[in-house]
Design a protein around this motif. Structure first.
Motif, PDB file in Angstrom:
ATOM      1  N   GLN A 158       0.869  -1.177   0.000  1.00  0.00           N
ATOM      2  CA  GLN A 158       0.000   0.000   0.000  1.00  0.00           C
ATOM      3  C   GLN A 158       0.907   1.228   0.000  1.00  0.00           C
ATOM      4  O   GLN A 158       1.797   1.353   0.839  1.00  0.00           O
ATOM      5  N   ARG A 211     -10.285  -6.234   8.368  1.00  0.00           N
ATOM      6  CA  ARG A 211     -11.039  -5.802   7.193  1.00  0.00           C
ATOM      7  C   ARG A 211     -10.396  -6.210   5.876  1.00  0.00           C
ATOM      8  O   ARG A 211     -11.038  -6.154   4.841  1.00  0.00           O
ATOM      9  N   PHE A 212      -9.135  -6.593   5.906  1.00  0.00           N
ATOM     10  CA  PHE A 212      -8.405  -6.926   4.693  1.00  0.00           C
ATOM     11  C   PHE A 212      -8.272  -8.443   4.568  1.00  0.00           C
ATOM     12  O   PHE A 212      -8.021  -9.135   5.552  1.00  0.00           O
ATOM     13  N   ILE A 251     -11.007  -5.473   0.555  1.00  0.00           N
ATOM     14  CA  ILE A 251     -11.177  -4.651   1.747  1.00  0.00           C
ATOM     15  C   ILE A 251     -12.670  -4.563   2.038  1.00  0.00           C
ATOM     16  O   ILE A 251     -13.438  -4.043   1.229  1.00  0.00           O
ATOM     17  N   THR A 301     -14.725  -0.337   3.703  1.00  0.00           N
ATOM     18  CA  THR A 301     -13.599   0.587   3.522  1.00  0.00           C
ATOM     19  C   THR A 301     -13.732   1.819   4.411  1.00  0.00           C
ATOM     20  O   THR A 301     -14.834   2.284   4.720  1.00  0.00           O
ATOM     21  N   LYS A 302     -12.567   2.331   4.807  1.00  0.00           N
ATOM     22  CA  LYS A 302     -12.478   3.571   5.588  1.00  0.00           C
ATOM     23  C   LYS A 302     -11.719   4.616   4.779  1.00  0.00           C
ATOM     24  O   LYS A 302     -10.990   4.282   3.838  1.00  0.00           O
ATOM     25  N   GLU A 334      -9.124   6.181   5.473  1.00  0.00           N
ATOM     26  CA  GLU A 334      -7.668   5.979   5.507  1.00  0.00           C
ATOM     27  C   GLU A 334      -7.180   4.858   4.592  1.00  0.00           C
ATOM     28  O   GLU A 334      -5.969   4.667   4.442  1.00  0.00           O
ATOM     29  N   ASP A 335      -8.107   4.115   3.989  1.00  0.00           N
ATOM     30  CA  ASP A 335      -7.707   3.076   3.033  1.00  0.00           C
ATOM     31  C   ASP A 335      -7.405   3.678   1.661  1.00  0.00           C
ATOM     32  O   ASP A 335      -6.907   2.971   0.772  1.00  0.00           O
ATOM     33  N   TYR A 341      -2.533   0.748  -4.362  1.00  0.00           N
ATOM     34  CA  TYR A 341      -2.169  -0.608  -3.958  1.00  0.00           C
ATOM     35  C   TYR A 341      -1.351  -1.248  -5.088  1.00  0.00           C
ATOM     36  O   TYR A 341      -1.809  -1.340  -6.220  1.00  0.00           O
TER      37      TYR A 341
END
Lengths: 111, 113
Positions: free
Chosen positions: A36, A64-65, A79, A82-83, A85-86, A90
């Motif tokens: 990431q 979550r991943f 994911i 998702t948030k 901050e994601d 990638y």
């Protein structure tokens, strides 16, 4: 193929939605890595595979991943929920032994 | 904890000049030290790599200098060209290709014509 192919190039998701990214490693390469890259350019290692087996998952936020590399299918990174901050690019990379070859990345934007 | 520290964060060099980027590491188990070049919107591409049994490796205009006792290595770009303008990342790992690469934080190089 002779290059690491990542799809999609861009993905936009609302917060809480699922995102799934795909990676086709170079044929004959037995190792696959997911990284990431966030806005400050830093690369964070997520997970690696040796063929279809998880080799190192020390970087994965496991709640979550998730990731898979199944025979005769592209590898995937998923994911859930998702948030913000994601949001990142990638990168997938593959190797046989030695140099890591990187794909062009998948840019995930979470709104 | 940053396993590989890289400096400077950004660098501006005149065309024809020498660009120097430095990295330091802590883990003495690392045995593979590559440098990657990344252009905007692209994935990183291997530029040159070194193993700790040699102190220097040169490929064209690019040279890695390696100091095992100081746990430092650096990239020198001779005769820098505008086309070299990119972000450069040093990295380190154990057993190249099998284990994960630990990346430095990157150096954004701008070569002025």
């Amino acid at each position: 193929g002779e290059e690491v192919a990542q799809t999609p190039k861009h993905l936009v998701r609302g917060e809480g939605q699922k995102a799934k990214l795909y990676c086709a490693p170079i044929k004959g390469h037995s190792y696959v890595f997911w990284y990431q890259q966030v806005l400050k350019n830093e690369f964070k290692f997520l997970i690696s595979f040796q063929n279809e087996n998880v080799f190192d998952e020390t970087g994965m936020p496991k709640e979550r991943f998730s990731a898979k590399c199944l025979p005769n299918s592209p590898c995937s990174l998923e994911i859930q929920a998702t948030k913000l901050e994601d949001s990142a690019v990638y990168f997938c990379a593959s190797s046989r032994y030695g140099e890591l070859f990187f794909g062009e990345g998948s840019r995930l934007t979470v709104l | 904890q940053q396993q590989v520290k890289q400096s400077p964060q950004s660098l501006i060099v005149q065309k024809g000049g020498i660009s120097i980027i430095n990295c330091a590491y802590e883990n003495t188990a690392f045995d593979y030290f590559p440098w990657y070049q990344q252009f905007p919107g692209k994935g990183p591409a291997l530029l040159i790599a070194i193993r700790p049994d040699v102190s220097e490796k040169k490929e064209g205009r690019f040279t890695i200098s390696f100091n095992k006792s100081a746990k430092q290595f650096s990239l020198h770009i001779m005769d820098s060209q505008p086309g070299d303008s990119a972000t450069y990342f040093c990295a380190a790992s154990k057993e190249a290709g099998a284990n994960n690469l630990f990346f430095g934080t990157g150096t954004r190089l701008t070569v002025i014509p």
